[in-house]
Design a protein around this motif. Sequence first.
Motif, PDB file in Angstrom:
ATOM      1  N   ALA A 112       0.836  -1.203   0.000  1.00  0.00           N
ATOM      2  CA  ALA A 112       0.000   0.000   0.000  1.00  0.00           C
ATOM      3  C   ALA A 112       0.874   1.257   0.000  1.00  0.00           C
ATOM      4  CB  ALA A 112      -0.902  -0.011   1.232  1.00  0.00           C
ATOM      5  N   GLN A 173      -1.263   5.540   5.197  1.00  0.00           N
ATOM      6  CA  GLN A 173      -1.358   4.717   4.000  1.00  0.00           C
ATOM      7  C   GLN A 173      -2.580   5.108   3.191  1.00  0.00           C
ATOM      8  OE1 GLN A 173      -1.239   0.555   5.224  1.00  0.00           O
ATOM      9  NE2 GLN A 173       0.954   0.453   4.799  1.00  0.00           N
ATOM     10  N   LEU A 176      -7.471   1.664   0.555  1.00  0.00           N
ATOM     11  CA  LEU A 176      -7.650   0.712  -0.535  1.00  0.00           C
ATOM     12  C   LEU A 176      -9.113   0.288  -0.614  1.00  0.00           C
ATOM     13  CD1 LEU A 176      -4.507  -1.495   0.106  1.00  0.00           C
ATOM     14  CD2 LEU A 176      -4.835   0.113  -1.781  1.00  0.00           C
TER      15      LEU A 176
END
Length: 307
Positions: A112, A173, A176
């Motif tokens: 990621a 991050q 997603l």
Amino acid sequence: MLVLARETTADVTAIDGALRARGARPIIRRPEALTIRIDGRRPVILEADGSPLTPDACLGWTSLAARDAGLWLLKALEMAGVPVMNRAAVLDPGQLKPTLSLRLAAAGLPHARTLIAGADADPDVLIAGLGLPMVVKPCLGTKGGGVGPLGHRAELIARLAEAGAARLPLYLQEFLPNDGSDLRIQCVDHRPVYAFRRHAAPGAFVANLHAGGRAEALTSIPPALARLATAAARAVDAPLAGVDLIEVPGRGPVILEVNMTPGIYTAATLAGPNRPVLEPLARQAVDLLAQSLIRLAGDGLRRRQAA
């Protein structure tokens, strides 16, 4: 066989039984129960009563809760000539998420997109790099604790201030796209043994089983995912590893992190209705782990004899 663990978990009980079934003698100890004597070139490991302890191998299941006591003890054991799984040099950086990300990137593995930001970072630059929402994680954390989304600029600014006060970087991050689930692949000797999909509890952000997530066993591991898990475990030099990933539509599998002290058997105990399916797989993994420890002890003995 020394099994170094903070408490007697289902994992510890299972590995104790598997080792005994193969004629090995497990010694279960908390890190705080042992003393290191340094009065020569090699340290000596002492029991609480002062008697020497000379294990043939050590399973270093030192979780974050026992990190400070455990890491120096693992290093001392290695210096005393005891083979350790996972070694201190593996466990220490592996439990630090920024270092782990750097090692996965160095190996060229799909990870990621990550920003390790100093407290003085411009929030707009961070947003330009990852977009909103993004995910914040503690640099040193376990069981999904402290992981959550940042959906607004103001939240990011507040987190930067907190990081500055704690004199720590902020670990961020990309978010997603997913259906509230991820995949855990359990590895022993760098090889996948079994896998399960984790589904987040209603209203929860993380799918961790300790956070109420639900486990769904995979009857088989697709070869591409098995190869990726092996590559991740080898990239961080962790024979014992739990590789967490998300399969992103149009992008493929993306590694979230690698757990260096995975609950190999505990995962089955938290699986709820899926426990009857997962438990045999978990027992197989524990069996392989016991065999690996016995081999490790034999390799160590041959090295000592050769020396």
